[in-house]
Write a protein that holds these residues in place. Structure first.
Motif, mmCIF file in Angstrom:
data_model
loop_
_atom_site.group_PDB
_atom_site.id
_atom_site.type_symbol
_atom_site.label_atom_id
_atom_site.label_comp_id
_atom_site.label_asym_id
_atom_site.label_seq_id
_atom_site.Cartn_x
_atom_site.Cartn_y
_atom_site.Cartn_z
ATOM 1 N N ILE A 9 0.833 -1.211 0.000
ATOM 2 C CA ILE A 9 0.000 0.000 0.000
ATOM 3 C C ILE A 9 0.864 1.256 0.000
ATOM 4 O O ILE A 9 1.762 1.420 0.836
ATOM 5 C CB ILE A 9 -0.948 0.018 1.214
ATOM 6 N N ARG A 10 0.565 2.138 -0.947
ATOM 7 C CA ARG A 10 1.241 3.432 -1.037
ATOM 8 C C ARG A 10 0.207 4.540 -1.179
ATOM 9 O O ARG A 10 -0.869 4.329 -1.744
ATOM 10 C CB ARG A 10 2.208 3.477 -2.237
ATOM 11 N N LYS A 11 0.578 5.710 -0.671
ATOM 12 C CA LYS A 11 -0.299 6.878 -0.781
ATOM 13 C C LYS A 11 0.544 8.100 -1.066
ATOM 14 O O LYS A 11 1.523 8.379 -0.362
ATOM 15 C CB LYS A 11 -1.085 7.080 0.521
ATOM 16 N N SER A 12 0.163 8.825 -2.115
ATOM 17 C CA SER A 12 0.870 10.049 -2.486
ATOM 18 C C SER A 12 -0.119 11.186 -2.644
ATOM 19 O O SER A 12 -1.255 10.988 -3.106
ATOM 20 C CB SER A 12 1.644 9.859 -3.798
ATOM 21 N N TYR A 13 0.328 12.370 -2.261
ATOM 22 C CA TYR A 13 -0.401 13.608 -2.546
ATOM 23 C C TYR A 13 0.462 14.384 -3.531
ATOM 24 O O TYR A 13 1.520 14.907 -3.164
ATOM 25 C CB TYR A 13 -0.641 14.419 -1.278
ATOM 26 N N GLY A 44 4.753 1.935 1.007
ATOM 27 C CA GLY A 44 4.787 0.495 0.801
ATOM 28 C C GLY A 44 4.574 -0.286 2.081
ATOM 29 O O GLY A 44 5.537 -0.729 2.712
ATOM 30 N N ILE A 45 3.318 -0.465 2.466
ATOM 31 C CA ILE A 45 2.991 -1.173 3.703
ATOM 32 C C ILE A 45 2.417 -2.548 3.393
ATOM 33 O O ILE A 45 1.493 -2.681 2.582
ATOM 34 C CB ILE A 45 1.984 -0.350 4.550
ATOM 35 N N ASP A 46 2.983 -3.545 4.027
ATOM 36 C CA ASP A 46 2.461 -4.914 3.972
ATOM 37 C C ASP A 46 2.066 -5.315 5.394
ATOM 38 O O ASP A 46 2.886 -5.228 6.312
ATOM 39 C CB ASP A 46 3.514 -5.878 3.425
ATOM 40 N N ILE A 98 -8.075 2.168 4.847
ATOM 41 C CA ILE A 98 -8.836 0.952 5.135
ATOM 42 C C ILE A 98 -10.329 1.268 5.165
ATOM 43 O O ILE A 98 -11.153 0.511 4.642
ATOM 44 C CB ILE A 98 -8.383 0.334 6.478
ATOM 45 N N ALA A 99 -10.665 2.419 5.748
ATOM 46 C CA ALA A 99 -12.071 2.813 5.862
ATOM 47 C C ALA A 99 -12.676 3.250 4.537
ATOM 48 O O ALA A 99 -13.900 3.256 4.382
ATOM 49 C CB ALA A 99 -12.214 3.942 6.877
ATOM 50 N N GLY A 100 -11.829 3.633 3.581
ATOM 51 C CA GLY A 100 -12.332 4.143 2.306
ATOM 52 C C GLY A 100 -12.480 5.641 2.275
ATOM 53 O O GLY A 100 -13.070 6.206 1.347
ATOM 54 N N LEU A 101 -11.922 6.329 3.277
ATOM 55 C CA LEU A 101 -11.998 7.786 3.329
ATOM 56 C C LEU A 101 -10.828 8.445 2.613
ATOM 57 O O LEU A 101 -10.812 9.659 2.433
ATOM 58 C CB LEU A 101 -12.040 8.250 4.794
ATOM 59 N N GLU A 102 -9.828 7.658 2.256
ATOM 60 C CA GLU A 102 -8.697 8.126 1.444
ATOM 61 C C GLU A 102 -8.493 7.119 0.323
ATOM 62 O O GLU A 102 -8.584 5.903 0.540
ATOM 63 C CB GLU A 102 -7.412 8.209 2.279
ATOM 64 N N SER A 156 -2.753 7.398 10.756
ATOM 65 C CA SER A 156 -4.152 7.759 10.517
ATOM 66 C C SER A 156 -4.502 7.684 9.034
ATOM 67 O O SER A 156 -5.611 7.276 8.667
ATOM 68 C CB SER A 156 -4.447 9.172 11.049
ATOM 69 N N THR A 157 -3.562 8.057 8.184
ATOM 70 C CA THR A 157 -3.792 7.954 6.740
ATOM 71 C C THR A 157 -4.030 6.502 6.343
ATOM 72 O O THR A 157 -4.923 6.196 5.542
ATOM 73 C CB THR A 157 -2.599 8.530 5.964
ATOM 74 N N THR A 158 -3.245 5.594 6.910
ATOM 75 C CA THR A 158 -3.428 4.168 6.620
ATOM 76 C C THR A 158 -4.799 3.705 7.085
ATOM 77 O O THR A 158 -5.496 2.959 6.380
ATOM 78 C CB THR A 158 -2.316 3.350 7.305
#
Length: 355
Positions: free
Chosen positions: A9-13, A21-23, A49-53, A43-45
């Motif tokens: 899992i990756r998240k970029s703005y 990169g989270i496993d 999971i919740a679908g808010l990001e 919190s971003t992670t």
């Protein structure tokens, strides 16, 4: 059910990558805590999971189903936020049953589910009140109840106790732990408070700069931290770090303490960590010379802050109050009551040896 898996899992703005990169596998029915300093990505992670990001890349699986593109309402997850976000014009019962009402659940069924959740949370007598008539702890229970009535596969908590005073936080920690045992539902809990993490989590994921440094049980992380960051973050009071003396150093106390702590250690030790409860304070003739800078009275224990020549930061010893009276400016002998408990780290900050 209630298994959650994160795969790469990756998240970029824009061009800024905040999750790198989270496993992770969240086991069915476990209480997993995300802990770390502010801005580390925990919190971003949780919000991904919740679908808010949105997830930039990687796969989120809930009970084996890819959930990246599922609506939040379809993921089987219920989130409890730091802010209670209760509707002020609705009673407690109406707040707790609102999502069910929007889903078309009958009034009789709503009342049954709300009543059951209220019993679990011990707020049955509050169902007719409005949010303005509740304390902070009662409002948080209502927010949790609103999640319970949905019967989710996974509960997601985003620092839910941070707005409460210290005594109430302790009580709510107990209540949430009891709730987990009663519901036996998967819970993922975000906090920056490592005491909360240690006392509540079956396992803890330690976040730092958008990645997970280590995952394990509370005492595994405490006794065998993977690196200096985990060792320094987990534990209160903080661990003492002692660096290897520089070549040519004339600070005899630093050198003496280093020799004591590294006796029998593997080669390549660059830094040693030792917990305050493994440091003792005696007479000057008994150990490494140190000067008392500050003594904190904790009732059953003393937190003694000590300066050792050659070591830049103060060292902390946690000793029983019965061990004597100490005062700032006093010269004492610092002893290491459990040298075998020392943690050794290499030049990269990675654990070499642990008890």
């Amino acid at each position: 059910m209630g298994q959650v898996s994160l795969r790469g899992i990756r998240k970029s703005y824009d061009s800024i990558e905040v999750i790198r990169g989270i496993d992770l596998d969240v086991r069915e029915g476990e209480f997993l805590v995300f802990v770390g300093p502010s801005g580390c990505g925990k919190s971003t992670t949780l919000r991904m999971i919740a679908g808010l990001e949105d997830i930039t890349s990687g796969d989120l699986l809930i009970d084996g189903q890819r959930a990246n593109d599922l609506r939040p309402a379809d993921r089987g997850a219920a989130m409890v936020f730091q802010s209670y976000a209760l509707y002020p014009h609705m009673t407690v019962a109406e707040n707790m049953g609102f999502a069910l009402k929007m889903a078309g659940v009958s009034k009789a069924q709503r009342n049954e589910q709300v009543g059951r959740a209220a019993e679990i949370l011990r707020i049955t007598d509050l169902l007719g009140r409005y949010p303005k008539e509740l304390s902070g702890g009662q409002r948080q229970r209502v927010a949790i109840g609103r999640a319970i009535v949905r019967k989710p596969k996974v509960f997601l908590f985003d620092e839910p106790l941070s707005n409460l005073d210290a005594a109430l936080r302790v009580n709510m920690r107990i209540e949430l732990s009891r709730l987990h045992k009663e519901l036996r539902t998967t819970m993922v809990y975000v906090t920056h408070d490592q005491v909360e993490a240690m006392t509540m989590g079956d396992r803890i994921a330690v976040f730092n700069q958008g990645k997970i440094e280590q995952i394990g049980g509370p005492m595994d992380l405490y006794n065998r931290p993977a690196n200096e960051f985990v060792a320094g973050f987990i534990g209160s009071p903080r661990i003492n770090f002692i660096d290897q003396p520089q070549a040519g150093s004339s600070a005899a106390p630093h050198q003496a303490l280093w020799r004591r702590l590294t006796t029998g250690q593997q080669p390549g030790v660059h830094r040693v960590g030792i917990r305050p409860e493994h440091v003792g304070v005696g007479s000057p003739a008994d150990g490494v010379p140190a000067t008392v800078e500050l003594v904190e009275q904790l009732g059953d224990a003393l937190m003694v802050h000590l300066r050792v020549e050659g070591i830049a930061s103060l060292l902390i010893a946690k000793i029983a109050s019965s061990e004597g009276v100490l005062a700032a400016g006093q010269t004492v002998g610092l002893t290491t009551t459990a040298v075998a408990k020392a943690l050794a780290f290499d030049s990269q900050g990675l654990l070499i040896t642990a008890p």
